[in-house]
Every structure is written in structure tokens, then in C-alpha cells.
Design a protein around this motif. Sequence first.
Motif, PDB file in Angstrom:
ATOM      1  N   ALA A  76      -2.271   3.676   5.563  1.00 41.81           N
ATOM      2  CA  ALA A  76      -0.932   3.810   6.127  1.00 41.81           C
ATOM      3  C   ALA A  76      -1.054   4.379   7.528  1.00 41.81           C
ATOM      4  CB  ALA A  76      -0.072   4.735   5.268  1.00 41.81           C
ATOM      5  N   ARG A  77      -0.366   3.761   8.461  1.00 40.98           N
ATOM      6  CA  ARG A  77      -0.340   4.244   9.842  1.00 40.98           C
ATOM      7  C   ARG A  77      -1.733   4.500  10.398  1.00 40.98           C
ATOM      8  NH1 ARG A  77       4.693   8.444  10.116  1.00 40.98           N
ATOM      9  NH2 ARG A  77       6.295   6.858  10.313  1.00 40.98           N
ATOM     10  N   VAL A  78      -2.595   3.504  10.347  1.00 39.81           N
ATOM     11  CA  VAL A  78      -3.944   3.639  10.879  1.00 39.81           C
ATOM     12  C   VAL A  78      -4.118   2.717  12.071  1.00 39.81           C
ATOM     13  CG1 VAL A  78      -4.954   4.320   8.673  1.00 39.81           C
ATOM     14  CG2 VAL A  78      -4.906   1.921   9.296  1.00 39.81           C
ATOM     15  N   PRO A 100       8.668   5.570   6.517  1.00 37.05           N
ATOM     16  CA  PRO A 100       7.936   6.526   5.683  1.00 37.05           C
ATOM     17  C   PRO A 100       7.617   5.927   4.310  1.00 37.05           C
ATOM     18  CG  PRO A 100       9.889   7.538   6.640  1.00 37.05           C
ATOM     19  CD  PRO A 100       9.970   6.074   6.927  1.00 37.05           C
ATOM     20  N   GLY A 101       6.402   6.154   3.847  1.00 36.99           N
ATOM     21  CA  GLY A 101       6.024   5.713   2.521  1.00 36.99           C
ATOM     22  C   GLY A 101       5.502   4.293   2.429  1.00 36.99           C
ATOM     23  N   ARG A 102       5.499   3.552   3.537  1.00 43.50           N
ATOM     24  CA  ARG A 102       4.976   2.184   3.504  1.00 43.50           C
ATOM     25  C   ARG A 102       3.469   2.219   3.713  1.00 43.50           C
ATOM     26  NH1 ARG A 102       7.396  -1.384   0.938  1.00 43.50           N
ATOM     27  NH2 ARG A 102       6.434  -3.007   2.167  1.00 43.50           N
ATOM     28  N   VAL A 103       2.721   1.575   2.840  1.00 43.56           N
ATOM     29  CA  VAL A 103       1.264   1.542   2.908  1.00 43.56           C
ATOM     30  C   VAL A 103       0.784   0.123   2.666  1.00 43.56           C
ATOM     31  CG1 VAL A 103       1.049   3.930   2.089  1.00 43.56           C
ATOM     32  CG2 VAL A 103       0.946   2.045   0.445  1.00 43.56           C
ATOM     33  N   HIS A 104      -0.496  -0.097   2.865  1.00 43.96           N
ATOM     34  CA  HIS A 104      -1.142  -1.349   2.487  1.00 43.96           C
ATOM     35  C   HIS A 104      -2.223  -1.020   1.468  1.00 43.96           C
ATOM     36  CE1 HIS A 104       0.736  -2.857   6.175  1.00 43.96           C
ATOM     37  NE2 HIS A 104       0.699  -4.020   5.543  1.00 43.96           N
ATOM     38  N   VAL A 105      -2.192  -1.718   0.346  1.00 44.21           N
ATOM     39  CA  VAL A 105      -3.196  -1.552  -0.691  1.00 44.21           C
ATOM     40  C   VAL A 105      -4.183  -2.699  -0.534  1.00 44.21           C
ATOM     41  CG1 VAL A 105      -3.623  -1.453  -3.172  1.00 44.21           C
ATOM     42  CG2 VAL A 105      -1.520  -0.468  -2.224  1.00 44.21           C
ATOM     43  N   VAL A 106      -5.444  -2.363  -0.287  1.00 43.21           N
ATOM     44  CA  VAL A 106      -6.482  -3.369  -0.066  1.00 43.21           C
ATOM     45  C   VAL A 106      -7.346  -3.452  -1.320  1.00 43.21           C
ATOM     46  CG1 VAL A 106      -8.428  -4.061   1.376  1.00 43.21           C
ATOM     47  CG2 VAL A 106      -6.484  -2.853   2.392  1.00 43.21           C
ATOM     48  N   GLN A 107      -7.367  -4.656  -1.922  1.00 40.67           N
ATOM     49  CA  GLN A 107      -8.180  -4.909  -3.107  1.00 40.67           C
ATOM     50  C   GLN A 107      -8.719  -6.317  -3.038  1.00 40.67           C
ATOM     51  OE1 GLN A 107      -5.454  -4.127  -6.399  1.00 40.67           O
ATOM     52  NE2 GLN A 107      -6.877  -2.574  -7.124  1.00 40.67           N
ATOM     53  N   ASP A 108      -9.961  -6.494  -3.406  1.00 47.08           N
ATOM     54  CA  ASP A 108     -10.576  -7.825  -3.481  1.00 47.08           C
ATOM     55  C   ASP A 108     -10.382  -8.647  -2.211  1.00 47.08           C
ATOM     56  OD1 ASP A 108     -11.383  -7.267  -6.105  1.00 47.08           O
ATOM     57  OD2 ASP A 108      -9.449  -7.942  -6.894  1.00 47.08           O
ATOM     58  N   GLY A 109     -10.443  -8.007  -1.055  1.00 44.03           N
ATOM     59  CA  GLY A 109     -10.351  -8.724   0.211  1.00 44.03           C
ATOM     60  C   GLY A 109      -8.942  -9.093   0.644  1.00 44.03           C
ATOM     61  N   ASP A 110      -7.926  -8.644  -0.087  1.00 43.14           N
ATOM     62  CA  ASP A 110      -6.529  -8.911   0.275  1.00 43.14           C
ATOM     63  C   ASP A 110      -5.792  -7.605   0.490  1.00 43.14           C
ATOM     64  OD1 ASP A 110      -6.636 -11.740   0.047  1.00 43.14           O
ATOM     65  OD2 ASP A 110      -6.476 -11.560  -2.138  1.00 43.14           O
ATOM     66  N   ALA A 111      -4.820  -7.620   1.417  1.00 42.41           N
ATOM     67  CA  ALA A 111      -3.986  -6.447   1.672  1.00 42.41           C
ATOM     68  C   ALA A 111      -2.565  -6.751   1.222  1.00 42.41           C
ATOM     69  CB  ALA A 111      -4.000  -6.084   3.145  1.00 42.41           C
ATOM     70  N   HIS A 112      -1.994  -5.855   0.436  1.00 40.38           N
ATOM     71  CA  HIS A 112      -0.635  -6.034  -0.070  1.00 40.38           C
ATOM     72  C   HIS A 112       0.209  -4.841   0.362  1.00 40.38           C
ATOM     73  CE1 HIS A 112      -2.342  -9.140  -2.634  1.00 40.38           C
ATOM     74  NE2 HIS A 112      -3.262  -8.259  -2.979  1.00 40.38           N
ATOM     75  N   PRO A 113       1.387  -5.090   0.971  1.00 37.25           N
ATOM     76  CA  PRO A 113       2.256  -3.969   1.321  1.00 37.25           C
ATOM     77  C   PRO A 113       2.816  -3.324   0.050  1.00 37.25           C
ATOM     78  CG  PRO A 113       3.304  -6.059   1.869  1.00 37.25           C
ATOM     79  CD  PRO A 113       1.948  -6.378   1.367  1.00 37.25           C
ATOM     80  N   ALA A 114       3.002  -2.017   0.108  1.00 39.64           N
ATOM     81  CA  ALA A 114       3.528  -1.281  -1.040  1.00 39.64           C
ATOM     82  C   ALA A 114       4.332  -0.091  -0.544  1.00 39.64           C
ATOM     83  CB  ALA A 114       2.393  -0.819  -1.943  1.00 39.64           C
ATOM     84  N   GLN A 115       5.156   0.451  -1.418  1.00 34.02           N
ATOM     85  CA  GLN A 115       5.950   1.643  -1.133  1.00 34.02           C
ATOM     86  C   GLN A 115       5.432   2.762  -2.020  1.00 34.02           C
ATOM     87  OE1 GLN A 115       8.620   1.941   1.092  1.00 34.02           O
ATOM     88  NE2 GLN A 115       8.621   4.116   0.637  1.00 34.02           N
ATOM     89  N   VAL A 116       5.159   3.927  -1.452  1.00 31.94           N
ATOM     90  CA  VAL A 116       4.707   5.066  -2.239  1.00 31.94           C
ATOM     91  C   VAL A 116       5.795   6.123  -2.269  1.00 31.94           C
ATOM     92  CG1 VAL A 116       2.261   4.689  -1.780  1.00 31.94           C
ATOM     93  CG2 VAL A 116       3.562   6.170  -0.269  1.00 31.94           C
ATOM     94  N   ARG A 117       5.761   6.949  -3.273  1.00 33.26           N
ATOM     95  CA  ARG A 117       6.744   8.013  -3.444  1.00 33.26           C
ATOM     96  C   ARG A 117       6.383   9.171  -2.541  1.00 33.26           C
ATOM     97  NH1 ARG A 117      10.401  11.337  -4.149  1.00 33.26           N
ATOM     98  NH2 ARG A 117      10.905  12.410  -6.079  1.00 33.26           N
ATOM     99  N   LEU A 118       7.321   9.566  -1.707  1.00 34.82           N
ATOM    100  CA  LEU A 118       7.116  10.745  -0.867  1.00 34.82           C
ATOM    101  C   LEU A 118       7.561  11.968  -1.648  1.00 34.82           C
ATOM    102  CD1 LEU A 118       8.421   9.362   2.540  1.00 34.82           C
ATOM    103  CD2 LEU A 118       6.070   9.565   1.748  1.00 34.82           C
TER     104      LEU A 118
END
Length: 135
Positions: A76-78, A100-118
Motif C-alpha cells: 500500500a502506498r509504495v 485509506p485502507g486500499r492495498v494490493h495483494v500480490v499472489q502467484d504473479g498477480d496483483a489484486h486491489p483490496a480494502q483493509v480494515r483501519l
Amino acid sequence: MVVIDRADATMRHLTRYWETFRQKDDPKRSPAIAALEAVLYEGRAARIHVVYDGPATVGVRLSPGAREQFSTVILARVSAGTWRRLAPTVDPTSQSSPLPGRVHVVQDGDAHPAQVRLMTDADADWLTTTAAGES
């Protein structure tokens, strides 16, 4: 779990030390750096979780496998440079979100946007004590 934080200076010192004291018939590469690479590469197989915050190149390149420590990376925010270092299999790099709370989850060579709980500190304290059974 092994945490190596800010390894830049340590890697420089290990490289300089080996260049200074290496004998003629010793390998060019520092045994300490080779051992670090082995731990980074084999850590998960040995059930050792390694968090390494350091350069991928210092005098000698660490192998790409040594950088792959986790099956899931959350960013997030990198910066683009940090993205390339921590998620080199995903190209092009995803844009950071100002929300706020928006991240990217990187798995198996793919990035998926996600929302995390603040959470506030009070929320986190409640969650940990509830999980521990101390309601």
C-alpha cells in the motif's frame, strides 16, 4: 522468525570485510552473504519466516529466489522501486491509491486491489484481548 532490518550497512560491511581478509584460494563471494542467501531461499522450507529489509545487490547479486520469502505480499502506498523490489513478478506496477485502507495483494504473479480494515489502537487492543479469550 528472523527479522533483518536495514541490512544495507551490514551487507556493505560483510562485503568489505571479505574483500579485505580473503585469501588467494578463498571464493570471491563472502561465505556470510552466501549463507544469508541460503537462509532467504530455504527459509520457508525449513519453517523459518525471514523478513529481510535490505538490498538485492551489494557487490554481488542475491539470486531472485532469495528475494521470494512469502507467498503473499500486501503493498500500500509504495514507490515504483519498492514495488519492483517486493513484487518483481508483477509488471506493470499498480498505481497506489490515495484512499485509506486500499492495498494490493500480490499472489502467484498477480496483483489484486483490496480494502483493509483501519483500526485505532483501542480497536486493536479489543481485538487481541477478545481473540485471547479475555473479554
